[in-house]
Scaffold this active site. Structure first.
Site, PDB file in Angstrom:
ATOM      1  CB  CYS A 134      -0.343  -0.223   0.903  1.00 16.67           C
ATOM      2  SG  CYS A 134      -2.239   1.899   1.300  1.00 16.67           S
ATOM      3  CB  CYS A 137      -0.514   2.780   3.902  1.00 16.67           C
ATOM      4  SG  CYS A 137      -1.965   1.591   3.069  1.00 16.67           S
ATOM      5  CG  ASP A 138       3.558   1.031   4.905  1.00 12.10           C
ATOM      6  OD1 ASP A 138       2.354   1.675   5.506  1.00 12.10           O
ATOM      7  OD2 ASP A 138       2.877   0.104   4.292  1.00 12.10           O
TER       8      ASP A 138
END
Ligand code: NDP
Length: 310
Positions: A134, A137-138
């Site tokens: 992701c 997300c990261d």
């Protein structure tokens, strides 16, 4: 035993949000948490794009907060997984991994989706310390670093473009000699000077001390022209698709070819009355915690309205 009014299968942002709304509506919901309490988000570290947390929040803490919010209004959250369902007639029957069976007048399916991984042992070693599925997300943790994205579809191109806005360099590792993504996406990637596409290449291993430092990549694997090399990277992002967790429901619930549950319009109703679907299991497109939470809210409201018609 009386059937449960509102049974929620799954405990990601969709399931817990459905539980908040359903319990506040007096539906006494029962939530079956499944094998990954808190859902996919618990595989990431920090969440920085969920409104309400200006400093960001640890993903597990956020899911604990949403869970506690549901419990505060009386949601009955159980650490069990579903092994079988029978949606042929209401009340609907759901069999659990402890062997017991529950019946419910309405069911909200919020079982999410699982990112596909390559299946390398090294992915497990570095998951959360250099391997992610992701970028939204990261990606932030790779500012000014070098990363590789695996995949040649729209998701991979989108993730590579997103990461190029943060990282110093992005490799896009594509197993075929072409990109499967839409033309517009391809152009975006191919015209970005920070993205280098490596066609006909597979990632076969990762190395690093405490985090990813390099990947073993193989060009034209299995052919006479095969070349094995080491690519220095700080992070590897998998973007080779997701599998919606809908298998158990497919005998009754209509899905698209990829297995995503088909819902009506912008709502959460499925083809079976009283069965609703929320979150990533019904979302091939947005796949965000906030959109999952929103659809969990819709599902609870629609379940409430459905129950009033019985
Ligand atoms: P896709 O199935 O479209 O693409 C998956 C990619 O991963 C393919 O390039 C595939 O290669 C590759 N792949 C699969 N398995 C492996 C493996 N084991 N090793 C290496 N590579 C592998 O998935 P997406 O998630 O990209 O897209 C899903 C759907 O969502 C699509 O319909 C897409 O159009 C849509 N979407 C649209 C967006 C937009 O319009 N903005 C954004 C994101 C998704 P191969 O080609 O060889 O099979």
């Amino acid at each position: 035993m009386n059937p449960i009014k509102c049974l929620i299968i799954g405990s990601g942002p969709a399931g817990y949000t459905a539980a908040i709304y359903a319990s506040r509506a007096g539906l006494a919901p029962v939530v079956l948490e499944g094998l990954q309490p808190g859902g996919q988000l618990t595989t990431t570290t920090e969440v920085e794009n969920f409104p309400g947390y200006p400093e960001g929040i640890d993903a597990r803490d956020m899911m604990d907060d949403i869970r506690r919010q549901a419990e505060r209004f009386g949601a009955d959250i159980r650490p069990v997984a579903v092994t079988a369902v029978d949606f042929s007639a209401s009340p609907y029957a759901v069999t659990l991994d402890d062997g017991s069976t529950l019946t419910a007048l309405s069911v909200i399916i919020a079982t999410g989706a699982s990112a596909k991984y390559l299946g390398l042992p090294a992915e497990e070693t570095y998951r959360g310390t250099g391997v992610s599925a992701c970028a939204t997300c990261d990606g932030f943790f790779y500012r000014k670093k070098t990363v590789a994205v695996v995949g040649g579809g729209d998701t991979a191109c989108e993730e590579a473009s997103y990461l190029a806005g943060l990282a110093a360099k992005v490799y896009l590792i594509v197993r075929k000699p072409f990109l499967r993504a839409s033309k517009a996406m391809q152009e975006r990637v191919l015209s970005n000077p920070k993205i280098e596409v490596r066609f006909e290449t597979n990632v076969t291993d990762l190395q690093g001390d405490g985090g990813v430092e390099s990947a073993t990549i193989v060009f034209k694997q299995g052919t006479p022209e095969e070349q094995v090399s080491t690519l220095p990277i700080d992070g590897l992002f998998l973007a080779i698709g997701h599998t919606p967790n809908s298998l158990l429901f497919r005998p009754w619930i209509k899905t698209d070819e990829a297995g995503y549950i088909i819902t009506e319009g912008s709502g959460t109703t499925t083809n079976v009355p009283g069965i609703f679907a929320a979150g990533d299991v019904a979302d091939p497109f947005f796949k965000q915690a906030i959109t999952a939470a929103a659809s969990g809210c819709k599902a609870a409201i629609q379940a409430e309205k459905y129950l009033m018609t019985l």
